[in-house]
Design an enzyme around this catalytic site. Sequence first.
Site, PDB file in Angstrom:
ATOM      1  CB  CYS A  43      -0.955   0.078   1.185  1.00 20.04           C
ATOM      2  SG  CYS A  43      -2.101  -1.282   1.276  1.00 20.04           S
TER       3      CYS A  43
ATOM      4  NE  ARG B  28       4.690   1.540   0.064  1.00 18.44           N
ATOM      5  CZ  ARG B  28       5.722   1.301   0.856  1.00 18.44           C
ATOM      6  NH1 ARG B  28       6.937   1.542   0.432  1.00 18.44           N
ATOM      7  NH2 ARG B  28       5.551   0.829   2.060  1.00 18.44           N
TER       8      ARG B  28
ATOM      9  CD1 TRP C  27      -0.119  -6.333  -3.086  1.00 16.83           C
ATOM     10  CD2 TRP C  27      -0.435  -6.936  -0.960  1.00 16.83           C
ATOM     11  NE1 TRP C  27       0.167  -7.677  -2.977  1.00 16.83           N
ATOM     12  CE2 TRP C  27      -0.013  -8.074  -1.685  1.00 16.83           C
ATOM     13  CE3 TRP C  27      -0.696  -7.090   0.404  1.00 16.83           C
ATOM     14  CZ2 TRP C  27       0.160  -9.324  -1.091  1.00 16.83           C
ATOM     15  CZ3 TRP C  27      -0.526  -8.328   0.989  1.00 16.83           C
ATOM     16  CH2 TRP C  27      -0.105  -9.437   0.237  1.00 16.83           C
TER      17      TRP C  27
ATOM     18  CG  ASN D 293       1.357   0.417   4.239  1.00 13.61           C
ATOM     19  OD1 ASN D 293       1.073  -0.772   4.098  1.00 13.61           O
ATOM     20  ND2 ASN D 293       2.591   0.875   4.194  1.00 13.61           N
ATOM     21  N   GLY D 294      -0.887  -1.303   6.321  1.00  9.62           N
ATOM     22  CA  GLY D 294      -0.563  -2.150   7.479  1.00  9.62           C
ATOM     23  C   GLY D 294      -1.741  -3.037   7.810  1.00  9.62           C
TER      24      GLY D 294
ATOM     25  CD  GLU E 282      16.755 -13.482  -7.630  1.00  9.55           C
ATOM     26  OE1 GLU E 282      16.167 -14.034  -6.676  1.00  9.55           O
ATOM     27  OE2 GLU E 282      16.443 -12.352  -8.029  1.00  9.55           O
TER      28      GLU E 282
ATOM     29  CE  LYS F  75      13.427 -11.541  -9.702  1.00  9.23           C
ATOM     30  NZ  LYS F  75      14.125 -11.377  -8.474  1.00  9.23           N
TER      31      LYS F  75
ATOM     32  CD  GLU G 221       9.660 -11.827  -8.636  1.00 12.60           C
ATOM     33  OE1 GLU G 221       9.024 -11.418  -7.660  1.00 12.60           O
ATOM     34  OE2 GLU G 221      10.891 -11.754  -8.715  1.00 12.60           O
TER      35      GLU G 221
ATOM     36  CG  HIS H 116      18.447 -37.180  -4.602  1.00 18.04           C
ATOM     37  ND1 HIS H 116      18.778 -38.440  -4.164  1.00 18.04           N
ATOM     38  CD2 HIS H 116      19.605 -36.529  -4.848  1.00 18.04           C
ATOM     39  CE1 HIS H 116      20.102 -38.543  -4.125  1.00 18.04           C
ATOM     40  NE2 HIS H 116      20.620 -37.399  -4.536  1.00 18.04           N
TER      41      HIS H 116
ATOM     42  CE  LYS I  85      11.492  -3.176  -5.485  1.00 17.95           C
ATOM     43  NZ  LYS I  85      11.993  -4.433  -6.054  1.00 17.95           N
TER      44      LYS I  85
HETATM   45  C1  F6R Z   1      11.517 -10.839  -5.707  1.00 18.25           C
HETATM   46  C2  F6R Z   1      11.398  -9.847  -4.659  1.00 18.25           C
HETATM   47  C3  F6R Z   1      11.007 -10.300  -3.312  1.00 18.25           C
HETATM   48  C4  F6R Z   1      11.810  -9.537  -2.247  1.00 18.25           C
HETATM   49  C5  F6R Z   1      11.297  -9.894  -0.844  1.00 18.25           C
HETATM   50  C6  F6R Z   1      12.125  -9.223   0.226  1.00 18.25           C
HETATM   51  O1  F6R Z   1      11.879 -10.264  -6.920  1.00 18.25           O
HETATM   52  O2  F6R Z   1      11.598  -8.688  -4.880  1.00 18.25           O
HETATM   53  O3  F6R Z   1      11.155 -11.672  -3.163  1.00 18.25           O
HETATM   54  O4  F6R Z   1      13.160  -9.865  -2.382  1.00 18.25           O
HETATM   55  O5  F6R Z   1       9.971  -9.497  -0.729  1.00 18.25           O
HETATM   56  O6  F6R Z   1      12.072  -7.844   0.120  1.00 18.25           O
HETATM   57  P1  F6R Z   1      13.169  -6.930   0.783  1.00 18.25           P
HETATM   58  O7  F6R Z   1      14.465  -7.220   0.107  1.00 18.25           O
HETATM   59  O8  F6R Z   1      12.693  -5.530   0.507  1.00 18.25           O
HETATM   60  O9  F6R Z   1      13.210  -7.265   2.233  1.00 18.25           O
END
Ligand code: F6R
Length: 611
Positions: free
Chosen positions: A2, A27, A73, A99-100, A484, A488, A491, A507, A606
Amino acid sequence: MCGIVGYIGHRQAYPVIINGLKRLEYRGYDSAGVCILNDNPQLFKCKGKVSDLEKHVGSNDVSGTVGMGHTRWATHGVPNDVNAHPHVSMKGLFTIIHNGIIENYSPLKTRLEKRSYKFKSETDTEVLANLIEYIYLKGNVTAEIAVRLALTKVVGAYGLVVICRDEPNMLIAARKGSPLVIGVGDDEYFVASDATPIVEFTNSVIYLNDNDVAIIKRGELTLKTIYNESLQPNIQTLDLDIEEIEKGGFEHFMLKEIFEQPRSIHDTFRGRISQDLNEIHLGGLYHVLPRLVEAKRIILIGCGTSWHAALVGEYLMEELARVPVEVEYASEFRYRNPIIYKDDVVIAISQSGETADTLAAIRLARAAGALVLGVCNVVGSSIPRETDAGVYTHAGPEIGVASTKAFTAQVTILTMISILLGWRKGHLSQEKYKELIKEITLVPDKIEKILGSNNEVIKIAEIFHKSTNFLYLGRGYFFPVALEGALKLKEISYIHAEGYPAAEMKHGPIALIDDKMPVVVIAAKDSSYEKVVSNVQEVKARKGVVIAIVTEGDTLIKNMADYVLEIPKAHEIVESLLAVIPLQLLAYHIALMRGCNVDQPRNLAKSVTVE
Ligand code: F6R
């Protein structure tokens, strides 16, 4: 999660708020809303993005110099028009954006319902709006007192802004757990979840701390705690350029951020590596370095991509500094009653510095007496403020929801810490120390070269963008890179993808392999290269389609794989920084070809400020 924007001053509030919400849209983008005060509050809100909100407002008159807006969000209640913020109290006296999560919203709601309060939405925020109104009317107190008293009754997290219909020239902002920044201009104030909506107007900011309340009137700001203790505002200068938060000619923030990595990695080590390459100096760790060097154990915590960076960090620290390292998901660590010793060092890794689980985990570690350090990107965020010391990554603002440059900046910092510890603990000779430092400084040019093969990645993306599953394999430093790469892809393209240590394939996951399964193998030359060659053969023997990331000049794997992407030769301690780049590009192009919203993938946000 949010985004919140508030404004009070001499400008028209609506454009300030709409542009601010667009900057905060990373956000959350389930719904959006604004409330602008003129004679009466004018409120518009709807499901969808800020652009949908603009259409919804259309040609309505939204003039006024006080207002607030929200991009959501969803936590409580599905994304729809009714659950969108702002929320208005039953009698219309208070309007609120939040937000929260108000964790005790249910008992509070029941109590208010017993006092004849009716609710329109399913949100916890509407409960808070009504609680404030109830206290205001019942206690016959000012709006400020009603907000403060209500917040003392709340369990949970909030960053919020409240407007009272009876006091239209005032915004009340408060924070606990969810970030809030106040921008201080000439006779005007801004409130936002982060500094990006503010930077084009002023670089003077105040970061609110937990339990702070800001009472903002025209040309006047008062700061206190929810318990009515006066506070002195600490005005700081923002180090952020407006260009850093624009797309700069790229189609998407994610692509811009991928291409920024030579610069962001350079910025991450610049000033921290001496000209003669003889020394690493991490100012933020200076006072705690002896304790870090003496640590019997280091615990790295993070979530998502930051957790992947932590995994690379584990391999680096154990290899170079010979110290036992554990890597923990913050969300698991905080709830499983972990054993934490006073001589442990806990390092929290977070791009946003606001991730709720990571914050809770560091609080737990500090309470247990461990030294807690932060590796964060967002300056002034909560984690750097709640840790004993730390290092900023200096990657610059990351706006694309999928993390790219923050990951490589985190790994760069962890590499520097590992080399420094290895040297201080006597595990690296002077010569080796210098050689490894030099390897870091060569990374930006090598990444530049990899980015030059973008067109080759596009060709591979064209072939595979309709696939429904992907497997990513890697060993050693390339195992976290495989995780990773898979993250990517899933997501942003919504393709199912799994990352695995290459040897673990036998396995279980090997059962998935057939001629329709693309298998991305990170097979650059490192100490486990020979073993990976065997793993590639095993995939090929089952007719799997291999896309291999190889070191320039490799012929062995080139002859076995169906498609290859090359990365330059490098020391294995920095190879994860190189190998991840083609995987970021692959995910980006596949998502684009599938018509996905690359910068704002569905269901994600984010900054995950709720647990
Ligand atoms: C994936 C991504 C998330 C963040 C995770 C932690 O692309 O961005 O998996 O890495 O939400 O966020 P931070 O690093 O802000 O604690």
